[in-house]
Structure formats: structure tokens, C-alpha cells
Design an enzyme around this catalytic site. Structure first.
Site, PDB file in Angstrom:
ATOM      1  N   GLU A  37       3.358 -30.737  73.619  1.00 59.26           N
ATOM      2  CA  GLU A  37       2.478 -30.827  72.448  1.00 59.26           C
ATOM      3  C   GLU A  37       3.015 -31.986  71.631  1.00 59.26           C
ATOM      4  O   GLU A  37       4.034 -31.869  70.963  1.00 59.26           O
ATOM      5  CB  GLU A  37       2.488 -29.506  71.681  1.00 59.26           C
ATOM      6  CG  GLU A  37       1.327 -29.373  70.704  1.00 59.26           C
ATOM      7  CD  GLU A  37       1.671 -29.864  69.312  1.00 59.26           C
ATOM      8  OE1 GLU A  37       1.274 -31.018  68.997  1.00 59.26           O
ATOM      9  OE2 GLU A  37       2.316 -29.135  68.565  1.00 59.26           O
ATOM     10  N   GLU A  75       0.785 -42.002  62.967  1.00 59.55           N
ATOM     11  CA  GLU A  75       0.737 -40.746  62.219  1.00 59.55           C
ATOM     12  C   GLU A  75       1.359 -40.985  60.852  1.00 59.55           C
ATOM     13  O   GLU A  75       2.494 -41.472  60.754  1.00 59.55           O
ATOM     14  CB  GLU A  75       1.523 -39.649  62.943  1.00 59.55           C
ATOM     15  CG  GLU A  75       0.784 -38.979  64.077  1.00 59.55           C
ATOM     16  CD  GLU A  75       1.523 -37.746  64.563  1.00 59.55           C
ATOM     17  OE1 GLU A  75       1.091 -36.628  64.231  1.00 59.55           O
ATOM     18  OE2 GLU A  75       2.520 -37.896  65.278  1.00 59.55           O
ATOM     19  N   LYS A 129      16.465 -25.345  71.775  1.00 55.19           N
ATOM     20  CA  LYS A 129      17.051 -26.258  70.795  1.00 55.19           C
ATOM     21  C   LYS A 129      16.088 -26.438  69.632  1.00 55.19           C
ATOM     22  O   LYS A 129      15.090 -27.151  69.733  1.00 55.19           O
ATOM     23  CB  LYS A 129      17.350 -27.640  71.392  1.00 55.19           C
ATOM     24  CG  LYS A 129      18.270 -28.477  70.486  1.00 55.19           C
ATOM     25  CD  LYS A 129      18.090 -29.956  70.650  1.00 55.19           C
ATOM     26  CE  LYS A 129      16.900 -30.468  69.916  1.00 55.19           C
ATOM     27  NZ  LYS A 129      17.001 -30.335  68.420  1.00 55.19           N
ATOM     28  N   CYS A 158       1.000 -32.481  63.017  1.00 57.18           N
ATOM     29  CA  CYS A 158       0.336 -33.302  64.029  1.00 57.18           C
ATOM     30  C   CYS A 158      -1.168 -33.099  64.012  1.00 57.18           C
ATOM     31  O   CYS A 158      -1.919 -33.919  64.541  1.00 57.18           O
ATOM     32  CB  CYS A 158       0.892 -32.983  65.414  1.00 57.18           C
ATOM     33  SG  CYS A 158       0.851 -31.231  65.831  1.00 57.18           S
TER      34      CYS A 158
END
Length: 498
Positions: free
Chosen positions: A270, A401, A194, A304
Site C-alpha cells: 500500500e 504528495e 516493524k 495517502c
């Protein structure tokens, strides 16, 4: 100072539209492109123009069921294919990607905004995962030994783990796909995949290339959906999938781990990051700024691994702030399809709103804007490269973040202090250290609680290296020699020594 946005020319836009029009827009199940069972569709929007560039099939639970059943049915035969055959499929796909690098870059820029030059870099990076794992496919090893008492022969082999669930994010739409698909193919695993619904076209183009390279029907099945849970949850609960590999937020990763536990699935995660970038008093400031421009501005900061908290020794803080503000303030912002643009748009309105709120919060707490800080007017989800100094440690952008082109600078005084600051986060994916002292580089690098550290470099990602984090940043590693191990089971055969 208001940023002047650069727009793409009619010729640049037209060429991109022609390339995008050739990309499939359906689901790919058991070797065939098809519509969603529900008939639903979803629009893909260019974040630089806010214009629809494609309408794709919007999959759901029924499509997910068909996809995982196709993967399960194909697993036995695919798992028995010769390693060299799998290797050559990957190598042919690598060659095809490199031949089509320009067109793939245009597709990527159109759907997620990064400048074409940077998109071409990602295409090459993505292709390299296929080349790397084409070489690993024929090097899957084993072992043979005698037991300590000499009575038993011990044979150890590695077998494909079985059907895999692969879920990728929108920020590196091609590289994140090949980083998962490459080792799965090399190991002999079938897949349900996906891609992110915001950036599916790069993945669809990759599917066409893999099919052209000889990948059999049923090995790779792709279902894109605007409702990720409606597709991924049926895969996780099917009992057919034996492995999940996910790149995305920590919150979603935790949910997938909970689902994986129900069938004891192997899991690679991750997840989020909050990378510290440490500039010591003995650092070469020009090199440090060069590294910061990569670690902060790669992909408009939407990574990231992006430098999120920039800790600068107080003795060099002002000098580095001046250099960084000059460099970031000079960057060209606009449509990534336009020649010379260095900073494209953020991915969607929600991402832009988050960055605006984080900067506003920091400024309200006393931060000084050294460059940027004002959203440009007009279409597109743009935010200018921004440098902040005097950032309060309690600011929201110190704990979240940023995922945007914002560089907050925080002064520190001692090595012990900066290690404590760097580790004061639940995340542990990436860290950076700039110093001219080899001893200090290793000491700080070992003390930072991250899975990866860049020593005097702002670019660490490499297909030959194990990518991954610790703490809330994930489980397992992608790339390198360890990458294929995530898709293999160890089998031990015992035989009496007669």
C-alpha cells in the site's frame, strides 16, 4: 493572518505523560520484552512540543534474526490452532482496545500529534479490523468438485502462508498495525513486525493487549529501529518469511519488491497516492466542502488518501474557494492534547520543510494564498490550513504528495479534461467525485485510474471494504473479504474417484 497556537494545559499534559509512562519501550521477541542486542536506544518526540516522551530500544540485525527465527519456530503449532481460538483472541483484543480507547488516544496524540478526538476515532477504526477479522477467521473456505471427466475428486483448501513481514508507517500507527496483524492472526500466520520509529508506542501498547487477549509467544515479534533496513533486509533475505505487507512510500515499496523476488515472497504493497478530488458544476457545494474537509484535513493532511489535487469546474470554482477558505481558516491549530484543537502538528521537521517548500514553489509560480500559508512561530512542527488558487499545473505540489494541510484548487472545463488531469500521475490509490448526477458519478468514477473512489463522500476507508491502489500505488488489498486472502495459500488435493 498569523495563526495563534493552542497549548495543552498542565493537567492535560500530565495525564498524557502518565499514560505514556505505562507503555513498554523494548523489543518484543518470542513472548518477552527485551533490550536491543546492541544496547542502542532511540528517542520518541512529541511533534507539538519537540520534547522527548519516551526512549525505546533501537533494534538491529541480531534482533531481527532472533525475531524471524522465533516466528518460524512458532508457525507450525500456530497454523494448526482452531479458527475459533484465533477468532476469540482477536475479539478479546477488540474489547480491550475499546475499553482503553481514551488512554490509547492519548498515547497516539503524544507521539504523532493528531487531536485527541481524531485519535479516538482511529482507535475505534483500528479495533474494528480486529473484530472484522475475528469473524473472517471462522469463514476460511474451500471447495470440492468432480473433474470434467468424472475420474478425479478435486479438493481445494486454504492454509496459512507462513511467517509474515509487516512494516507500518507513522501516520496511522494503530490502524495500520491492526489492518495487517488482524488478518495474519485470523489466517494462522506468525509475524515479525516493524512499526515506524517515529510512532512506536501505539504499536507497543497493542502488543500488550494482544498478549493479554491470549496470543501465544512467538506469534507476534516486534522490532523497532531507527534504521529500518538493518531490520527488514535480514527478514527479507532470511528465507524463513513467506509474505511481506508494507505500507509506505512507493520508493521503499519498490526496494522491498526487489528483495521479495529473491525468495518469491507474496507481497502486499500500500504505497503513495496523489488523490484527485473532482467537484463538478452540478455538485452540492456545501456537501463538497464537507467532503473536502474530511478528505484533505484528516490527520492534518498526512494521509495517502488525502485530496491532493482539487479540480473544480470553472463555473463553481470561486464559490467553492470562498467556502473552503472560510472553513479551513477557522480551524483551531495547536497541541492535539488541548481541548478543542482541530489541527495538530506535522510529524517531524523534514515533513514541515517539505510543505513549506511546496507552498513557496506554488506561490512563486503565481498561486494565490486564500488562507494560511505562513508557518507559526514557536515550538512544534505546525503548518496552518492553507488554500491555494491559481495553481500552475507545473507546480511541484501537483506531482508530489503534499502530506500536509494544503488544498490547491485547479479549475477545469469538461469531464474529459478532468479525467485526463486526474489520471496524469503514476499513482492510483484514491479519487473523489462530487456530482448530483448518478450517471456522471459512475462514469467519472470508472474512468479515474484509482483503486478506490469516493462518490459524494470524503471518507472511504472501512474495515469491511478492500483498501488498495493501482499503478504505482501498490499491489493487493487490505480489509474486506479479500484482506485475509492475502495471508492464505490455496492447496489443491486430487483423489481418484473409485
Amino acid at each position: 493572518m498569523t495563526v495563534q497556537l493552542v497549548t495543552a494545559s498542565d493537567a492535560e499534559s500530565q495525564r498524557a505523560q502518565e499514560v505514556v509512562a505505562d507503555v513498554p519501550t523494548g523489543l518484543f521477541i518470542d513472548g518477552e520484552w527485551c533490550d536491543a542486542a546492541s544496547g542502542k536506544t532511540h528517542d520518541v518526540v512529541n511533534p507539538a512540543t519537540e520534547q522527548v516522551i519516551a526512549t525505546i530500544a533501537d533494534g538491529g540485525p541480531e534482533d531481527a534474526r532472533r525475531a524471524i527465527e522465533a516466528a518460524a519456530a512458532a508457525q507450525r503449532d500456530w497454523g494448526r490452532t482452531a479458527p475459533r481460538e484465533r477468532s476469540e483472541i482477536l475479539r478479546r483484543a477488540y474489547d480491550l482496545i475499546m475499553e482503553r480507547q481514551d488512554d490509547l488516544a492519548l498515547v497516539m496524540t503524544s507521539e504523532m500529534g493528531k487531536p485527541v478526538a481524531e485519535a479516538k476515532g482511529e482507535v475505534a477504526y483500528a479495533a474494528e479490523f480486529l473484530r472484522w477479522f475475528s469473524e473472517e477467521a471462522v469463514r476460511i473456505g474451500g471447495d470440492m468438485m468432480l473433474s470434467g471427466d468424472g475420474l478425479t475428486r478435486i479438493f481445494v483448501s486454504r492454509q496459512p502462508i507462513g511467517p509474515c513481514v509487516l512494516v507500518t508507517p507513522w501516520n496511522f500507527p494503530l490502524a495500520m498495525a491492526t489492518r495487517k496483524i488482524g488478518p495474519a492472526i485470523a489466517a494462522g500466520c506468525t509475524m515479525v513486525f516493524k512499526p515506524a520509529h517515529l510512532t512506536p508506542l501505539s504499536s507497543f501498547a497493542l502488543v500488550d493487549i494482544l498478549v493479554e487477549a491470549g496470543l501465544p509467544a512467538g506469534v507476534l515479534n516486534v522490532v523497532c529501529s531507527s534504521d529500518a533496513g538493518s531490520v527488514v533486509e535480514p527478514w527479507m533475505s532470511s528465507g524463513l518469511a513467506r509474505k511481506v505487507s508494507f505500507t509506505g512510500s512507493t520508493a521503499v515499496g519498490v526496494k522491498l519488491l526487489e528483495q521479495a523476488s529473491q525468495h518469491v515472497m507474496r507481497s502486499s504493497m500500500e504505497l503513495g497516492g496523489n488523490a484527485p478530488f473532482i467537484v463538478c458544476e452540478d455538485a452540492d457545494l456545501d456537501k463538497a466542502v464537507d467532503g473536502l474537509m474530511i478528505a484533505k484535513m484528516r490527520n492534518m493532511g498526512e494521509a495517502c488518501t488525502a485530496a491532493n489535487r482539487i479540480f473544480v469546474h470553472r463555473s463553481v470554482h470561486d464559490a467553492l474557494a470562498d467556502k473552503l477558505a472560510e472553513r479551513m481558516g477557522a480551524l483551531s491549530v495547536g497541541d492535539g492534547l488541548a481541548e478543542g484543537v482541530q489541527v495538530g502538528p506535522l510529524i517531524e521537521p523534514k515533513a514541515l520543510d517539505k510543505v513549506v517548500k511546496l507552498v513557496t514553489d506554488a506561490v512563486d509560480r503565481g498561486a494565490e494564498v486564500r488562507c494560511g500559508g505562513d508557518r507559526p512561530k514557536g515550538a512544534g512542527y505546525f503548518y496552518p490550513p492553507t488554500v491555494l488558487t491559481g495553481v500552475d499545473p507545473g507546480s511541484a505540489l501537483m506531482e508530489q504528495e503534499i502530506f500536509g494541510p494544503v488544498a490547491p484548487l485547479i479549475p477545469y472545463d469538461t469531464d474529459d479534461e478532468v479525467v485526463e488531469l486526474a489520471n496524469a500521475t503514476p499513482w492510483g490509490l484514491m479519487g473523489y467525485v462530487y456530482t448530483e448526477s448518478l450517471e456522471r458519478a459512475f462514469r467519472l468514477g470508472e474512468a479515474i485510474e484509482t483503486g478506490m473512489v469516493g462518490l459524494n463522500t470524503g471518507l472511504v476507508s472501512n474495515p469491511a471494504a478492500p483498501f488498495g491502489g493501482v499503478k504505482a500505488s501498490g499491489l493487493g488489498r487490505e480489509g474486506g473479504k479479500l484482506g485475509i486472502e492475502e495471508f492464505l495459500e490455496v492447496k489443491y488435493l486430487a483423489a481418484p474417484r473409485t
